[in-house]
Design a protein around this motif. Structure first.
Motif, PDB file in Angstrom:
ATOM      1  N   THR A 185      22.211  -6.816 -46.827  1.00 11.28           N
ATOM      2  CA  THR A 185      23.492  -6.674 -46.135  1.00 11.28           C
ATOM      3  C   THR A 185      24.535  -5.945 -46.973  1.00 11.28           C
ATOM      4  N   GLY A 186      24.289  -5.842 -48.283  1.00 11.36           N
ATOM      5  CA  GLY A 186      25.282  -5.228 -49.167  1.00 11.36           C
ATOM      6  C   GLY A 186      26.432  -6.157 -49.488  1.00 11.36           C
ATOM      7  N   SER A 187      26.344  -7.416 -49.054  1.00  8.53           N
ATOM      8  CA  SER A 187      27.428  -8.371 -49.244  1.00  8.53           C
ATOM      9  C   SER A 187      27.093  -9.349 -50.365  1.00  8.53           C
ATOM     10  N   ILE A 188      28.073  -9.589 -51.237  1.00  7.17           N
ATOM     11  CA  ILE A 188      27.948 -10.561 -52.315  1.00  7.17           C
ATOM     12  C   ILE A 188      29.038 -11.614 -52.136  1.00  7.17           C
ATOM     13  N   GLY A 189      28.670 -12.868 -52.067  1.00  4.31           N
ATOM     14  CA  GLY A 189      29.649 -13.937 -51.959  1.00  4.31           C
ATOM     15  C   GLY A 189      30.284 -14.230 -53.304  1.00  4.31           C
ATOM     16  N   VAL A 190      31.597 -14.381 -53.324  1.00  5.21           N
ATOM     17  CA  VAL A 190      32.345 -14.731 -54.538  1.00  5.21           C
ATOM     18  C   VAL A 190      33.115 -16.000 -54.249  1.00  5.21           C
ATOM     19  N   SER A 191      32.888 -17.035 -55.048  1.00  7.64           N
ATOM     20  CA  SER A 191      33.515 -18.323 -54.802  1.00  7.64           C
ATOM     21  C   SER A 191      34.157 -18.863 -56.068  1.00  7.64           C
ATOM     22  N   GLY A 192      35.354 -19.441 -55.901  1.00  8.86           N
ATOM     23  CA  GLY A 192      36.061 -20.075 -57.015  1.00  8.86           C
ATOM     24  C   GLY A 192      37.204 -20.903 -56.460  1.00  8.86           C
ATOM     25  N   SER A 193      37.922 -21.578 -57.342  1.00  7.36           N
ATOM     26  CA  SER A 193      39.096 -22.358 -56.936  1.00  7.36           C
ATOM     27  C   SER A 193      40.330 -21.501 -57.149  1.00  7.36           C
ATOM     28  N   LEU A 194      40.801 -20.884 -56.087  1.00  5.99           N
ATOM     29  CA  LEU A 194      41.754 -19.789 -56.199  1.00  5.99           C
ATOM     30  C   LEU A 194      43.199 -20.221 -56.390  1.00  5.99           C
ATOM     31  N   ARG A 195      43.481 -21.523 -56.393  1.00  3.07           N
ATOM     32  CA  ARG A 195      44.823 -21.941 -56.765  1.00  3.07           C
ATOM     33  C   ARG A 195      45.009 -21.870 -58.282  1.00  3.07           C
ATOM     34  N   ASP A 196      43.920 -21.752 -58.997  1.00  3.09           N
ATOM     35  CA  ASP A 196      43.987 -21.497 -60.433  1.00  3.09           C
ATOM     36  C   ASP A 196      44.192 -20.000 -60.633  1.00  3.09           C
ATOM     37  N   LEU A 197      45.243 -19.630 -61.368  1.00  3.86           N
ATOM     38  CA  LEU A 197      45.621 -18.225 -61.486  1.00  3.86           C
ATOM     39  C   LEU A 197      44.540 -17.383 -62.136  1.00  3.86           C
ATOM     40  N   TRP A 198      43.874 -17.924 -63.148  1.00  2.00           N
ATOM     41  CA  TRP A 198      42.852 -17.132 -63.830  1.00  2.00           C
ATOM     42  C   TRP A 198      41.660 -16.877 -62.917  1.00  2.00           C
ATOM     43  N   GLN A 199      41.277 -17.868 -62.115  1.00  2.00           N
ATOM     44  CA  GLN A 199      40.163 -17.651 -61.199  1.00  2.00           C
ATOM     45  C   GLN A 199      40.525 -16.654 -60.098  1.00  2.00           C
ATOM     46  N   GLN A 200      41.801 -16.593 -59.739  1.00  2.00           N
ATOM     47  CA  GLN A 200      42.240 -15.542 -58.818  1.00  2.00           C
ATOM     48  C   GLN A 200      41.950 -14.175 -59.411  1.00  2.00           C
ATOM     49  N   ASP A 201      42.388 -13.977 -60.652  1.00  2.00           N
ATOM     50  CA  ASP A 201      42.175 -12.689 -61.311  1.00  2.00           C
ATOM     51  C   ASP A 201      40.690 -12.395 -61.476  1.00  2.00           C
ATOM     52  N   LEU A 202      39.906 -13.419 -61.821  1.00  2.00           N
ATOM     53  CA  LEU A 202      38.471 -13.231 -62.001  1.00  2.00           C
ATOM     54  C   LEU A 202      37.829 -12.748 -60.704  1.00  2.00           C
ATOM     55  N   SER A 203      38.248 -13.297 -59.578  1.00  2.00           N
ATOM     56  CA  SER A 203      37.695 -12.889 -58.286  1.00  2.00           C
ATOM     57  C   SER A 203      38.016 -11.424 -57.991  1.00  2.00           C
ATOM     58  N   VAL A 204      39.226 -11.003 -58.335  1.00  2.00           N
ATOM     59  CA  VAL A 204      39.611  -9.603 -58.132  1.00  2.00           C
ATOM     60  C   VAL A 204      38.753  -8.686 -58.996  1.00  2.00           C
ATOM     61  N   LEU A 205      38.557  -9.052 -60.254  1.00  2.00           N
ATOM     62  CA  LEU A 205      37.759  -8.227 -61.165  1.00  2.00           C
ATOM     63  C   LEU A 205      36.305  -8.153 -60.710  1.00  2.00           C
ATOM     64  N   LEU A 206      35.773  -9.265 -60.217  1.00  2.00           N
ATOM     65  CA  LEU A 206      34.397  -9.256 -59.704  1.00  2.00           C
ATOM     66  C   LEU A 206      34.280  -8.331 -58.496  1.00  2.00           C
ATOM     67  N   THR A 207      35.276  -8.388 -57.621  1.00  2.00           N
ATOM     68  CA  THR A 207      35.273  -7.539 -56.434  1.00  2.00           C
ATOM     69  C   THR A 207      35.263  -6.065 -56.811  1.00  2.00           C
ATOM     70  N   ARG A 208      36.082  -5.690 -57.782  1.00  2.00           N
ATOM     71  CA  ARG A 208      36.128  -4.300 -58.227  1.00  2.00           C
ATOM     72  C   ARG A 208      34.794  -3.854 -58.814  1.00  2.00           C
ATOM     73  N   ALA A 209      34.188  -4.722 -59.621  1.00  2.00           N
ATOM     74  CA  ALA A 209      32.904  -4.375 -60.235  1.00  2.00           C
ATOM     75  C   ALA A 209      31.822  -4.200 -59.173  1.00  2.00           C
ATOM     76  N   LEU A 210      31.821  -5.066 -58.176  1.00  2.00           N
ATOM     77  CA  LEU A 210      30.832  -4.947 -57.103  1.00  2.00           C
ATOM     78  C   LEU A 210      31.042  -3.679 -56.293  1.00  2.00           C
ATOM     79  N   ARG A 211      32.314  -3.371 -56.004  1.00  2.00           N
ATOM     80  CA  ARG A 211      32.620  -2.178 -55.226  1.00  2.00           C
ATOM     81  C   ARG A 211      32.145  -0.913 -55.936  1.00  2.00           C
ATOM     82  N   SER A 212      32.265  -0.903 -57.263  1.00  2.00           N
ATOM     83  CA  SER A 212      31.841   0.272 -58.031  1.00  2.00           C
ATOM     84  C   SER A 212      30.334   0.485 -57.962  1.00  2.00           C
ATOM     85  N   GLN A 213      29.600  -0.571 -57.574  1.00  2.00           N
ATOM     86  CA  GLN A 213      28.150  -0.466 -57.459  1.00  2.00           C
ATOM     87  C   GLN A 213      27.685  -0.332 -56.009  1.00  2.00           C
ATOM     88  N   GLY A 214      28.649  -0.173 -55.094  1.00  2.00           N
ATOM     89  CA  GLY A 214      28.285   0.033 -53.702  1.00  2.00           C
ATOM     90  C   GLY A 214      28.132  -1.242 -52.898  1.00  2.00           C
TER      91      GLY A 214
END
Length: 327
Positions: free
Chosen positions: A62-91
């Motif tokens: 499907t080309g979809s990768i699930g990303v899960s974390g506790s997003l009320r924690d500020l660092w995990q918010q940032d981590l989710s964004v960074l993971l999304t960018r890395a995945l996007r760069s790989q298609g």
């Protein structure tokens, strides 16, 4: 072809490229910058959009990768964004879900990932020992960040050396002369089976300091009241170690409310080195991670788990929020 859905073959014919070369260029994963730009411009002109159902049927993915974390924690918010960018760069593209530090919510997210037929999952688990991780079949590449999924053999993992981090943070406060230290921890242990609270108690005993342990909600705003109660106690601690920067920011607010100055009246140490740590006044002393390396190690294991799992050690970053206790 007016009114008909444009196909990848239509786009390839217009670009004068093979189907494979057109697909790579469209996703930006292969081809010269000029080719990628030309293919995307032609796609806009033709009105071509990817049919996710057709792509999944053709490739089995499907080309979809699930990303899960506790997003009320500020660092995990940032981590989710960074993971999304890395995945996007790989298609690939990410489906981000908020577990909200709740195992029951995390179970629902796993079920959602199964229903969406994600190709993989990058998770910061609330409960890494839970059996619901087995719902993601062996065909799904799962990588846990922070803790290994003990109930799902074959999962990849990126581990954190929390023992070193807790030791470094408490030793820093002890070396400054603090003998009564508050520990503000999330309501759920960050490492089940080896909770940070247990680690902190062991380290504090070795250092000869009195540790006052307080559980708090993960969200900054909700943790302010808990932190204020700690600071208003008759024998309040002179230093506070928080197991996330989100909790440390709550202590900043609570200290202001009870009239304490940082670091003259109270020293604060955080954990994670969120980008705001260097922007608050005074700057937050905290434990920092090599986020780029963590992201790379996690995404790489979508192709297969590493053996042994990479272990990351945080670095103490000393800023203005810590100092010697008042006489």
């Amino acid at each position: 072809m007016s009114g008909q859905r444009r196909t990848l073959q239509d786009l390839a014919d217009a670009a004068g490229l093979s189907l494979a070369a057109t697909s790579y260029a469209l996703r930006g994963v292969r081809g010269s910058p000029a080719t990628i730009s030309r293919v995307r411009e032609l796609a806009d002109e033709l009105g071509y959009t990817v049919d996710p159902i057709a792509r999944a049927l053709a490739s089995g993915r499907t080309g979809s990768i699930g990303v899960s974390g506790s997003l009320r924690d500020l660092w995990q918010q940032d981590l989710s964004v960074l993971l999304t960018r890395a995945l996007r760069s790989q298609g690939s593209y990410a489906t981000i879900a908020d577990a909200d530090a709740d195992p029951e919510q995390e179970r629902l997210i796993v079920e959602q990932f199964v229903a969406q037929r994600v190709d993989g999952a990058l998770v910061s688990p609330v409960d890494p020992t839970a059996k619901y991780w087995r719902l993601l079949g062996p065909e799904v590449a799962v990588v846990a960040i922070g803790d290994a999924l003990t109930s799902r053999p074959g999962s990849g993992s990126v581990l954190f050396d929390n023992r070193y981090g807790v030791q470094a943070a408490l030793a820093h406060l002890a070396e400054l002369g603090h003998r009564r230290i508050g520990l503000l921890a999330p309501a759920l242990p960050s490492t089940p089976g080896r909770p940070a609270q247990v680690l902190a108690a062991e380290v504090a005993a070795r250092l000869g300091v009195d540790l006052v342990e307080i559980a708090a909600p993960a969200a900054t705003a909700e943790a302010v009241e808990v932190a204020a109660e700690l600071l208003a106690a008759p024998e309040r601690p002179t230093g506070v170690f928080c197991l996330s920067d989100s909790l440390a920011f709550a202590v900043y607010r609570a200290a202001r409310e009870v009239g304490l100055r940082l670091p003259e009246d109270l020293s604060v140490v955080g954990y994670d080195d969120h980008q705001l740590a260097a922007l608050v006044d005074p700057g937050l002393t905290t434990m920092a991670w090599d986020e780029d390396a963590i992201i790379a190690a996690a995404v790489e294991q979508l192709e297969g788990p590493a053996d042994p799992a990479p272990l990351f050690r945080p670095e103490l970053i000393v800023r203005g929020s810590t100092g010697r206790p008042a006489a």
